[in-house]
Scaffold this motif. Structure first.
Motif, PDB file in Angstrom:
ATOM      1  N   PRO A  20       0.698  -1.194  -0.023  1.00 16.00           N
ATOM      2  CA  PRO A  20      -0.113  -0.016   0.051  1.00 16.00           C
ATOM      3  C   PRO A  20       0.820   1.187  -0.156  1.00 16.00           C
ATOM      4  N   LEU A  21       2.082   1.230   0.693  1.00 15.52           N
ATOM      5  CA  LEU A  21       2.923   2.336   0.563  1.00 15.52           C
ATOM      6  C   LEU A  21       3.340   2.639  -0.826  1.00 15.52           C
ATOM      7  N   ILE A  22       3.732   1.730  -1.396  1.00 13.04           N
ATOM      8  CA  ILE A  22       4.061   2.047  -3.037  1.00 13.04           C
ATOM      9  C   ILE A  22       2.871   2.385  -3.719  1.00 13.04           C
ATOM     10  N   MET A  23       1.836   1.647  -3.818  1.00 15.60           N
ATOM     11  CA  MET A  23       0.818   1.862  -4.449  1.00 15.60           C
ATOM     12  C   MET A  23       0.213   3.485  -4.092  1.00 15.60           C
ATOM     13  N   THR A  24       0.175   3.963  -3.022  1.00 18.70           N
ATOM     14  CA  THR A  24      -0.152   5.443  -2.517  1.00 18.70           C
ATOM     15  C   THR A  24       0.885   6.201  -3.194  1.00 18.70           C
ATOM     16  N   LEU A  25       2.055   5.875  -3.210  1.00 18.30           N
ATOM     17  CA  LEU A  25       3.068   6.768  -3.550  1.00 18.30           C
ATOM     18  C   LEU A  25       3.021   6.979  -5.187  1.00 18.30           C
ATOM     19  N   GLY A  26       2.658   5.796  -5.856  1.00 18.34           N
ATOM     20  CA  GLY A  26       2.516   5.896  -7.591  1.00 18.34           C
ATOM     21  C   GLY A  26       1.468   6.533  -7.750  1.00 18.34           C
ATOM     22  N   ASN A  27       0.440   6.934  -7.030  1.00 10.09           N
ATOM     23  CA  ASN A  27      -0.828   7.690  -7.215  1.00 10.09           C
ATOM     24  C   ASN A  27      -0.796   9.226  -6.603  1.00 10.09           C
ATOM     25  N   SER A  56      -7.463   5.209 -11.495  1.00  7.76           N
ATOM     26  CA  SER A  56      -8.452   4.206 -10.614  1.00  7.76           C
ATOM     27  C   SER A  56      -9.717   3.883 -11.341  1.00  7.76           C
ATOM     28  N   ILE A  57     -10.089   4.411 -12.325  1.00  9.07           N
ATOM     29  CA  ILE A  57     -11.008   3.750 -13.252  1.00  9.07           C
ATOM     30  C   ILE A  57     -10.660   2.591 -13.638  1.00  9.07           C
ATOM     31  N   VAL A  58      -9.471   2.162 -14.345  1.00 10.20           N
ATOM     32  CA  VAL A  58      -8.959   0.907 -14.603  1.00 10.20           C
ATOM     33  C   VAL A  58      -8.875  -0.093 -13.470  1.00 10.20           C
ATOM     34  N   ALA A  59      -8.382   0.522 -12.203  1.00  8.81           N
ATOM     35  CA  ALA A  59      -8.556  -0.208 -11.075  1.00  8.81           C
ATOM     36  C   ALA A  59      -9.798  -0.815 -10.732  1.00  8.81           C
ATOM     37  N   ILE A  60     -10.751   0.072 -10.840  1.00 11.93           N
ATOM     38  CA  ILE A  60     -12.240  -0.238 -10.347  1.00 11.93           C
ATOM     39  C   ILE A  60     -12.615  -1.536 -11.297  1.00 11.93           C
ATOM     40  N   LEU A  61     -12.380  -1.536 -12.619  1.00 13.99           N
ATOM     41  CA  LEU A  61     -12.883  -2.458 -13.539  1.00 13.99           C
ATOM     42  C   LEU A  61     -12.086  -3.628 -13.265  1.00 13.99           C
ATOM     43  N   THR A  86       2.649  -2.538 -12.585  1.00 13.89           N
ATOM     44  CA  THR A  86       2.652  -1.322 -12.120  1.00 13.89           C
ATOM     45  C   THR A  86       3.885  -0.570 -12.374  1.00 13.89           C
ATOM     46  N   GLY A  87       5.158  -1.192 -12.249  1.00 15.03           N
ATOM     47  CA  GLY A  87       6.289  -0.737 -12.507  1.00 15.03           C
ATOM     48  C   GLY A  87       6.637  -0.313 -14.001  1.00 15.03           C
ATOM     49  N   ALA A  88       6.058  -1.275 -15.027  1.00 11.58           N
ATOM     50  CA  ALA A  88       5.999  -1.041 -16.226  1.00 11.58           C
ATOM     51  C   ALA A  88       5.375   0.196 -16.659  1.00 11.58           C
ATOM     52  N   GLY A  89       4.093   0.373 -16.137  1.00 12.66           N
ATOM     53  CA  GLY A  89       3.450   1.589 -16.468  1.00 12.66           C
ATOM     54  C   GLY A  89       3.858   3.012 -16.174  1.00 12.66           C
ATOM     55  N   GLY A  90       4.786   2.885 -15.044  1.00 12.71           N
ATOM     56  CA  GLY A  90       5.672   4.031 -14.503  1.00 12.71           C
ATOM     57  C   GLY A  90       6.705   4.253 -15.392  1.00 12.71           C
ATOM     58  N   GLY A 110       0.435   4.736 -19.797  1.00 15.93           N
ATOM     59  CA  GLY A 110       1.154   4.327 -18.751  1.00 15.93           C
ATOM     60  C   GLY A 110       0.211   4.160 -17.555  1.00 15.93           C
ATOM     61  N   ARG A 111      -0.496   5.020 -17.052  1.00 18.00           N
ATOM     62  CA  ARG A 111      -1.250   5.358 -16.068  1.00 18.00           C
ATOM     63  C   ARG A 111      -2.195   4.015 -16.091  1.00 18.00           C
ATOM     64  N   ILE A 112      -2.831   3.706 -17.261  1.00 15.03           N
ATOM     65  CA  ILE A 112      -3.612   2.520 -17.320  1.00 15.03           C
ATOM     66  C   ILE A 112      -3.178   1.434 -16.909  1.00 15.03           C
ATOM     67  N   LEU A 113      -1.749   1.069 -17.311  1.00 24.71           N
ATOM     68  CA  LEU A 113      -1.062  -0.102 -17.048  1.00 24.71           C
ATOM     69  C   LEU A 113      -0.881  -0.079 -15.528  1.00 24.71           C
ATOM     70  N   GLN A 114      -0.722   0.836 -15.018  1.00 25.44           N
ATOM     71  CA  GLN A 114      -0.498   1.180 -13.489  1.00 25.44           C
ATOM     72  C   GLN A 114      -1.794   0.861 -12.694  1.00 25.44           C
ATOM     73  N   GLY A 115      -2.927   1.353 -13.282  1.00 26.90           N
ATOM     74  CA  GLY A 115      -4.020   0.952 -12.550  1.00 26.90           C
ATOM     75  C   GLY A 115      -4.395  -0.537 -12.740  1.00 26.90           C
ATOM     76  N   ILE A 116      -4.194  -1.173 -13.922  1.00 32.30           N
ATOM     77  CA  ILE A 116      -4.282  -2.515 -14.022  1.00 32.30           C
ATOM     78  C   ILE A 116      -3.492  -3.426 -12.684  1.00 32.30           C
ATOM     79  N   GLY A 117      -2.212  -3.102 -12.705  1.00 25.46           N
ATOM     80  CA  GLY A 117      -1.132  -3.401 -11.690  1.00 25.46           C
ATOM     81  C   GLY A 117      -1.794  -3.260 -10.327  1.00 25.46           C
ATOM     82  N   ALA A 118      -2.217  -2.063 -10.092  1.00 25.34           N
ATOM     83  CA  ALA A 118      -2.802  -1.407  -8.659  1.00 25.34           C
ATOM     84  C   ALA A 118      -3.901  -2.593  -8.467  1.00 25.34           C
ATOM     85  N   SER A 119      -4.956  -3.010  -9.315  1.00 25.59           N
ATOM     86  CA  SER A 119      -6.074  -3.837  -9.059  1.00 25.59           C
ATOM     87  C   SER A 119      -5.502  -5.139  -8.172  1.00 25.59           C
ATOM     88  N   GLY A 120      -4.312  -5.698  -8.701  1.00 23.19           N
ATOM     89  CA  GLY A 120      -3.966  -6.960  -8.158  1.00 23.19           C
ATOM     90  C   GLY A 120      -2.731  -6.929  -6.953  1.00 23.19           C
TER      91      GLY A 120
END
Length: 406
Positions: A20-27, A56-61, A86-90, A110-120
């Motif tokens: 959660p620390l890294i996911m929060t930093l990433g956003n 966030s929208i991609v993560a929601i889905l 998530t790292g690849a998206g960044g 890139g942010r869409i890829l990060q959102g997909i990564g954040a979902s998992g």
């Protein structure tokens, strides 16, 4: 428990908390530097809010899918590839910012890829805590640490984002793959997931049936928590967006100075999450009342935003708001993970995480639009949402009652 087991457990908690620390930093790291991006990319305030919203929208889905996969195949098998993505998206967003003249569209990819990564990643941490810690007090304390790590990420985000941007404006994007690599290594080597004893994976139809049973039995308080989670994230990220903009546009603070000012109320949120997680210790009734009191604090603070005529006043208001939200979050995490069976925990916490991401996605663009109008409308919206969340917490959260009737 032996000393060796105690050390292993401590490192496992640290590894879990890194996600959660890294996911929060990433956003959240990008919120205070959106005005810089508006200038560098030649985009509007509303367009800059999309950098937060598409993630966030991609993560929601994708979060419900990740929840099912984690219940079926294991938490680590979902978390590790998610962090790599998530790292690849960044990395893609950073390279586009560095090398391209019109980088905005590729940054969004890139942010869409990060959102997909954040979902998992982040949503899977909550059920994994429930899997690893059988005692309610241990699970509650660990969930408090997880939420504290999440909020520490919010505290560090404005400072770190501003500091990196002061070196090169797109450096925050490149920091994300570095952070993700560290977290991946920690999860692979320091978290030991219990192996399933040659059990057949549950058929999807049966899995859906179990989730329906859970919602039939607990829908009153579960739906309330889902809606409250979305509202609190809407208030938090909307207020963050507003405060970041107003500190720069009206009061002239930018760079690390603005980051430090934003970090003050977020630190209060972090401390409140940690203390709440330590105090609740599996007591479901206490969780309800701490959640309710936290929402009331947040609601009272947003109701008086329009009286702010000095940046210190705004910081104090946000400090009170952050304290209230920080009190509520670990309680809602614990209510879900301690009241539900392991077989559906991943799916239900994933739906809850999706609802929270709806708030994260909606907050910045909604506030960006309302900032063009009279501040009364922004204050009215946030206050009405807070009142609604408080009503739901008071009236609907009562998992002990459900347990007694089942």
């Amino acid at each position: 428990m032996s000393n060796q087991q105690s050390i292993e457990k401590r490192w496992a908690i640290i590894s879990l908390a890194s996600v959660p620390l890294i996911m929060t930093l990433g956003n959240s790291m990008l919120i205070p530097i959106l005005p810089v991006m508006e200038e560098k990319l030649d985009i509007s305030k509303l367009q800059s809010s999309y950098i937060i919203t598409v993630y966030s929208i991609v993560a929601i889905l994708c979060i419900p899918i990740a929840g099912y996969l984690s219940d079926r195949f294991g938490r680590k098998k979902v978390m590790v590839p998610a962090l790599i993505l998530t790292g690849a998206g960044g990395l893609i967003a950073g390279l586009a910012s560095w090398k391209m003249d019109n980088a905005f569209s590729v940054i969004l990819i890139g942010r869409i890829l990060q959102g997909i990564g954040a979902s998992g990643a982040m949503p899977i941490v909550l059920p994994l805590v429930g899997d690893m810690f059988r005692r309610d007090d241990e699970a509650s304390t660990t969930l408090g640490i997880i939420e504290t790590s999440n909020t520490i990420g919010k505290v560090l985000s404005p400072i770190l984002g501003s500091a990196l941007t002061a070196i090169v404006w797109f450096l925050p994007f490149f920091s994300i793959p570095v952070f993700c690599t560290v977290s991946v290594l920690m999860i692979i080597f320091l978290i030991k997931e219990k192996e399933a004893k040659d059990e057949e994976p549950m058929p999807f139809k049966k899995y859906l049936g179990l989730i329906k049973e859970v919602f039939h039995e607990h829908k009153r308080w579960l739906i309330a928590i889902f809606i409250i989670g979305a509202i609190l994230m809407f208030i938090l990220f909307g207020f963050l967006f507003y405060l970041s903009s107003i500190l720069e546009d009206k009061f002239g603070f930018d760079g690390i100075k603005k980051g430090l000012l934003l970090a003050i109320p977020l630190l209060a949120l972090s401390i409140a999450s940690y203390v709440a997680g330590r105090k609740i210790e599996g007591r479901l009734k206490l969780m309800k009342w701490i959640t309710f009191i936290g929402i009331v604090l947040a609601g009272c603070s947003v109701a008086v935003i329009s009286f702010a005529d000095h940046f210190i006043y705004l910081i104090i208001i946000f400090l009170i708001c952050g304290t209230g939200i920080g009190m509520a979050l670990p309680c809602m995490d614990s209510l879900i993970t301690e009241s539900l069976d392991k077989t559906v925990r991943g799916a239900v916490t994933s739906i809850y995480s999706s609802m929270r991401f709806i708030g994260v996605a909606a907050g910045p663009p909604a506030i960006a639009i309302l900032m063009k109008k009279n501040i009364f409308w922004m204050v009215a919206l946030l206050t009405i949402f807070a009142l609604g969340a408080g009503f739901l917490a008071f009236r609907n959260i009562d998992p002990e009652k459900d347990k007694g009737s089942s």
